[in-house]
Scaffold this motif. Structure first.
Motif, PDB file in Angstrom:
ATOM      1  N   TRP A  81       0.843  -1.190   0.000  1.00  0.00           N
ATOM      2  CA  TRP A  81       0.000   0.000   0.000  1.00  0.00           C
ATOM      3  C   TRP A  81       0.884   1.248   0.000  1.00  0.00           C
ATOM      4  CZ3 TRP A  81      -0.064   3.361   4.327  1.00  0.00           C
ATOM      5  CH2 TRP A  81       0.610   2.881   5.467  1.00  0.00           C
ATOM      6  N   GLY A  82       0.256   2.346  -0.397  1.00  0.00           N
ATOM      7  CA  GLY A  82       0.914   3.644  -0.393  1.00  0.00           C
ATOM      8  C   GLY A  82      -0.075   4.708   0.044  1.00  0.00           C
ATOM      9  N   ARG A  83       0.392   5.922   0.122  1.00  0.00           N
ATOM     10  CA  ARG A  83      -0.439   7.015   0.612  1.00  0.00           C
ATOM     11  C   ARG A  83      -0.861   7.943  -0.520  1.00  0.00           C
ATOM     12  NH1 ARG A  83       3.137   5.339   4.651  1.00  0.00           N
ATOM     13  NH2 ARG A  83       2.522   5.720   6.823  1.00  0.00           N
ATOM     14  N   LEU A  84      -2.040   8.538  -0.374  1.00  0.00           N
ATOM     15  CA  LEU A  84      -2.572   9.513  -1.325  1.00  0.00           C
ATOM     16  C   LEU A  84      -2.543  10.892  -0.680  1.00  0.00           C
ATOM     17  CD1 LEU A  84      -5.757   7.542  -2.488  1.00  0.00           C
ATOM     18  CD2 LEU A  84      -3.519   7.593  -3.618  1.00  0.00           C
ATOM     19  N   THR A  85      -2.030  11.874  -1.402  1.00  0.00           N
ATOM     20  CA  THR A  85      -1.988  13.231  -0.859  1.00  0.00           C
ATOM     21  C   THR A  85      -2.730  14.199  -1.783  1.00  0.00           C
ATOM     22  OG1 THR A  85       0.028  14.006  -1.965  1.00  0.00           O
ATOM     23  CG2 THR A  85       0.318  12.712   0.045  1.00  0.00           C
ATOM     24  N   SER A  86      -2.912  15.399  -1.275  1.00  0.00           N
ATOM     25  CA  SER A  86      -3.722  16.391  -1.986  1.00  0.00           C
ATOM     26  C   SER A  86      -3.118  16.804  -3.327  1.00  0.00           C
ATOM     27  CB  SER A  86      -3.918  17.629  -1.106  1.00  0.00           C
ATOM     28  OG  SER A  86      -2.676  18.098  -0.605  1.00  0.00           O
ATOM     29  N   THR A  87      -1.791  16.851  -3.444  1.00  0.00           N
ATOM     30  CA  THR A  87      -1.218  17.253  -4.727  1.00  0.00           C
ATOM     31  C   THR A  87      -1.285  16.122  -5.750  1.00  0.00           C
ATOM     32  OG1 THR A  87       1.023  16.621  -4.074  1.00  0.00           O
ATOM     33  CG2 THR A  87       0.363  18.892  -3.661  1.00  0.00           C
ATOM     34  N   MET A  88      -1.563  14.918  -5.302  1.00  0.00           N
ATOM     35  CA  MET A  88      -1.705  13.787  -6.207  1.00  0.00           C
ATOM     36  C   MET A  88      -3.086  13.739  -6.847  1.00  0.00           C
ATOM     37  SD  MET A  88       0.168  10.957  -3.779  1.00  0.00           S
ATOM     38  CE  MET A  88      -0.328   9.557  -4.780  1.00  0.00           C
ATOM     39  N   GLN A  89      -4.075  14.376  -6.207  1.00  0.00           N
ATOM     40  CA  GLN A  89      -5.430  14.323  -6.753  1.00  0.00           C
ATOM     41  C   GLN A  89      -5.563  15.295  -7.912  1.00  0.00           C
ATOM     42  OE1 GLN A  89      -8.714  14.780  -4.015  1.00  0.00           O
ATOM     43  NE2 GLN A  89     -10.191  14.149  -5.562  1.00  0.00           N
ATOM     44  N   LEU A  90      -5.976  14.774  -9.048  1.00  0.00           N
ATOM     45  CA  LEU A  90      -6.146  15.564 -10.262  1.00  0.00           C
ATOM     46  C   LEU A  90      -7.621  15.845 -10.493  1.00  0.00           C
ATOM     47  CD1 LEU A  90      -3.762  13.329 -12.390  1.00  0.00           C
ATOM     48  CD2 LEU A  90      -3.137  15.378 -11.093  1.00  0.00           C
TER      49      LEU A  90
END
Length: 260
Positions: A81-90
């Motif tokens: 697993w990995g993490r999702l951050t705000s700059t990754m959301q398109l």
């Protein structure tokens, strides 16, 4: 600071610079052959901490190796697993600059949005009860390593290759998502055709596993978080000028444009 912690921060800094400069770096395991899975997750956490110190927000997590074929390919018997951050959301439909990536690939996914906390060993029913909405999604994976070559520890340290994601319209989680047809088109041509059943046989199982794996790092899946269940097909190279659209049986579609 002990030597292992110092080493962990060194590795996190290497990957962070590679990401910021969109420039590939050699595998960590070549210079740090002793790195194991536990330390790899510590490197991942340290890298995300750097990003949060730059005002990014943690939005959730993504699952990886959710197909038996991928597990066999990598010689592993568990998910990552990995993490999702705000700059990754398109933003859906916007043009995402390819200059921020090194060698991007794109995968069709299903996303869950939680309205309850999940941690540790949970049942399938408990996991389903914690979801307020589901959506079709596309994830951009982009290994920071040269030639897209890495070991298991390498990929985990590199946030499990997660680099960007876009979500379609949120919809009711009451519908059956165990065998959704998923067709990913690039420039109007189908390039990957599969089913959501490729995600652990049923995407809901991925959410159960997400709670278990995150708990091993003393993390709970929080209300409001997004969880990407894992790829339903193989990843496909993403190139400048591409228009990508994922069609599903009943969840609708999601698309993005790859700009300069």
């Amino acid at each position: 600071m002990d030597s292992k912690r110092h080493q962990t921060l060194q590795m996190a800094d290497i990957l962070d610079k590679a990401m910021l400069n969109s420039q590939a770096t050699p595998q960590l395991s070549l210079d740090y052959p002793e790195i194991g899975l536990k330390q790899a997750y510590q490197v991942q956490a340290a890298g995300i901490e750097k990003r949060m110190n730059r005002s990014e927000k943690l939005l959730g997590i993504k699952m990886g190796f959710t197909s038996r074929a991928k597990m066999l390919q990598m010689g592993v018997d568990d998910l990552i697993w990995g993490r999702l951050t705000s700059t990754m959301q398109l933003v859906e439909g916007d043009r995402v600059s390819m200059q921020r990536f090194i060698h991007p690939r794109i995968e069709p996914e299903i996303a869950f949005r939680l309205n309850k906390t999940l941690k540790g060993k949970v049942s399938l029913l408990e996991a389903m009860d914690a979801v307020e909405a589901i959506a079709p999604a596309l994830e951009i994976i982009d290994s920071r390593y040269a030639n897209f070559k890495f070991s298991l520890a390498d990929v985990v340290a590199d946030n499990s290759s997660s680099s960007g994601f876009v979500l379609g319209q949120w919809c009711s989680p009451k519908q059956d998502i165990s065998n959704q047809a998923m067709v990913m088109e690039i420039n109007g041509k189908p390039v990957q055709i599969g089913s959501s059943s490729a995600i652990l046989g049923n995407p809901w199982r991925s959410l159960v596993e997400a709670a278990r794996l995150a708990a091993e790092s003393d993390i709970c899946l929080e209300a409001g978080w997004i969880v990407l269940a894992g790829a339903a097909t193989a990843a496909h190279p993403l190139c400048t000028g591409d228009h990508v659209c994922l069609h599903t049986s009943s969840m609708g579609q999601v698309h993005l444009h790859a700009g300069e």
